[in-house]
Design a protein around this motif. Structure first.
Motif, PDB file in Angstrom:
ATOM      1  N   ARG A  26      29.995  37.255  46.652  1.00 57.80           N
ATOM      2  CA  ARG A  26      31.372  37.646  46.737  1.00 57.80           C
ATOM      3  C   ARG A  26      32.210  36.645  45.969  1.00 57.80           C
ATOM      4  O   ARG A  26      32.969  37.349  45.180  1.00 57.80           O
ATOM      5  CB  ARG A  26      31.726  37.038  48.240  1.00 57.80           C
ATOM      6  N   ASN A  27      31.716  35.300  45.417  1.00 53.43           N
ATOM      7  CA  ASN A  27      32.589  34.588  44.545  1.00 53.43           C
ATOM      8  C   ASN A  27      32.302  35.208  43.400  1.00 53.43           C
ATOM      9  O   ASN A  27      33.333  35.189  42.273  1.00 53.43           O
ATOM     10  CB  ASN A  27      32.006  33.146  44.568  1.00 53.43           C
ATOM     11  N   TYR A  28      31.196  35.835  42.719  1.00 57.43           N
ATOM     12  CA  TYR A  28      30.773  36.267  41.665  1.00 57.43           C
ATOM     13  C   TYR A  28      31.666  37.700  41.330  1.00 57.43           C
ATOM     14  O   TYR A  28      32.263  37.704  40.050  1.00 57.43           O
ATOM     15  CB  TYR A  28      29.204  36.542  41.476  1.00 57.43           C
ATOM     16  N   ILE A  29      31.666  38.419  42.172  1.00 57.01           N
ATOM     17  CA  ILE A  29      32.546  39.681  42.123  1.00 57.01           C
ATOM     18  C   ILE A  29      34.111  39.160  41.818  1.00 57.01           C
ATOM     19  O   ILE A  29      34.707  39.961  41.252  1.00 57.01           O
ATOM     20  CB  ILE A  29      32.384  40.482  43.178  1.00 57.01           C
ATOM     21  N   LYS A  30      34.503  38.236  42.745  1.00 56.69           N
ATOM     22  CA  LYS A  30      35.998  37.979  42.625  1.00 56.69           C
ATOM     23  C   LYS A  30      36.202  37.176  41.313  1.00 56.69           C
ATOM     24  O   LYS A  30      37.226  37.573  40.519  1.00 56.69           O
ATOM     25  CB  LYS A  30      35.979  36.703  43.578  1.00 56.69           C
ATOM     26  N   THR A  31      35.013  36.434  40.655  1.00 54.16           N
ATOM     27  CA  THR A  31      35.191  35.836  39.193  1.00 54.16           C
ATOM     28  C   THR A  31      35.313  37.162  38.195  1.00 54.16           C
ATOM     29  O   THR A  31      36.237  36.992  37.350  1.00 54.16           O
ATOM     30  CB  THR A  31      34.017  34.989  38.903  1.00 54.16           C
ATOM     31  N   LEU A  32      34.583  38.144  38.217  1.00 55.74           N
ATOM     32  CA  LEU A  32      34.520  39.109  37.495  1.00 55.74           C
ATOM     33  C   LEU A  32      35.973  39.984  37.484  1.00 55.74           C
ATOM     34  O   LEU A  32      36.457  40.123  36.543  1.00 55.74           O
ATOM     35  CB  LEU A  32      33.470  40.350  38.039  1.00 55.74           C
ATOM     36  N   LYS A  33      36.426  40.201  38.681  1.00 61.03           N
ATOM     37  CA  LYS A  33      37.862  40.920  38.749  1.00 61.03           C
ATOM     38  C   LYS A  33      38.941  40.098  38.285  1.00 61.03           C
ATOM     39  O   LYS A  33      39.536  40.558  37.669  1.00 61.03           O
ATOM     40  CB  LYS A  33      38.145  41.000  40.315  1.00 61.03           C
ATOM     41  N   LYS A  34      38.793  38.633  38.583  1.00 62.31           N
ATOM     42  CA  LYS A  34      40.060  37.908  37.659  1.00 62.31           C
ATOM     43  C   LYS A  34      39.889  38.092  36.403  1.00 62.31           C
ATOM     44  O   LYS A  34      40.767  37.961  35.856  1.00 62.31           O
ATOM     45  CB  LYS A  34      39.580  36.455  37.997  1.00 62.31           C
ATOM     46  N   HIS A  35      38.829  38.417  35.664  1.00 67.65           N
ATOM     47  CA  HIS A  35      38.646  38.276  34.265  1.00 67.65           C
ATOM     48  C   HIS A  35      38.578  39.627  33.606  1.00 67.65           C
ATOM     49  O   HIS A  35      38.429  40.005  32.548  1.00 67.65           O
ATOM     50  CB  HIS A  35      37.395  37.364  33.722  1.00 67.65           C
TER      51      HIS A  35
END
Length: 148
Positions: free
Chosen positions: A129-138
């Motif tokens: 979940r944190n990985y997907i959030k980080t991808l979205k953020k960038h």
């Protein structure tokens, strides 16, 4: 694979992680019906306390414990992206404590200890979940870039 099974029998892990009892590389069921060697995309693990984890190649690749030249850095935050379809070519035992996974994107410097596998399995959903959030953020994607 036999060497990995022997290493599992000799393994002594730290107190905070139970002892590993099974390690296997698997292909999805639907790929096993094809006439060619399937890409290995899952690592299945079982521990003496009954914990069972099935970790995808993509998840293991993005959580690699090794430094990697294919990581983009965004404000000091390291991000691996475009690895949704990565596969595992093989796994080699490293001592009695883990394996080196060779991915089909030629990444092979990460050594995954049995303790680290347990940590990943126990925290799989929050880490992903944190990985997907980080991808979205960038503005990045799990999918590989389209070839021209």
């Amino acid at each position: 694979m036999l060497a990995i099974q022997r290493a599992i029998r000799r393994i002594h892990t730290r107190v905070d992680s139970p002892r590993l009892t099974r390690f296997s590389l698997d292909a999805p069921k639907k790929l096993m019906l094809l006439d060619y060697d399937p890409i290995l995309v899952l690592v299945d693990l079982e521990y003496v306390n009954g914990s069972k984890f099935s970790l995808s190649a993509e998840f293991l690749r993005i959580q690699s414990p090794a430094a990697d030249g294919k990581i983009r850095s965004f404000g000091g935050e390291k991000v691996i992206f475009g690895r949704r379809h990565v596969g595992i070519m093989s796994a080699e035992p490293v001592g009695n404590y883990g394996v080196r996974i060779i991915f089909d994107d030629l990444h092979k410097t990460g050594i995954y200890s049995w303790d680290y596998f347990y940590y990943l399995g126990s925290n799989k959903f929050s880490l992903m979940r944190n990985y997907i959030k980080t991808l979205k953020k960038h503005g990045l994607s799990r999918d590989p870039a389209k070839r021209k």
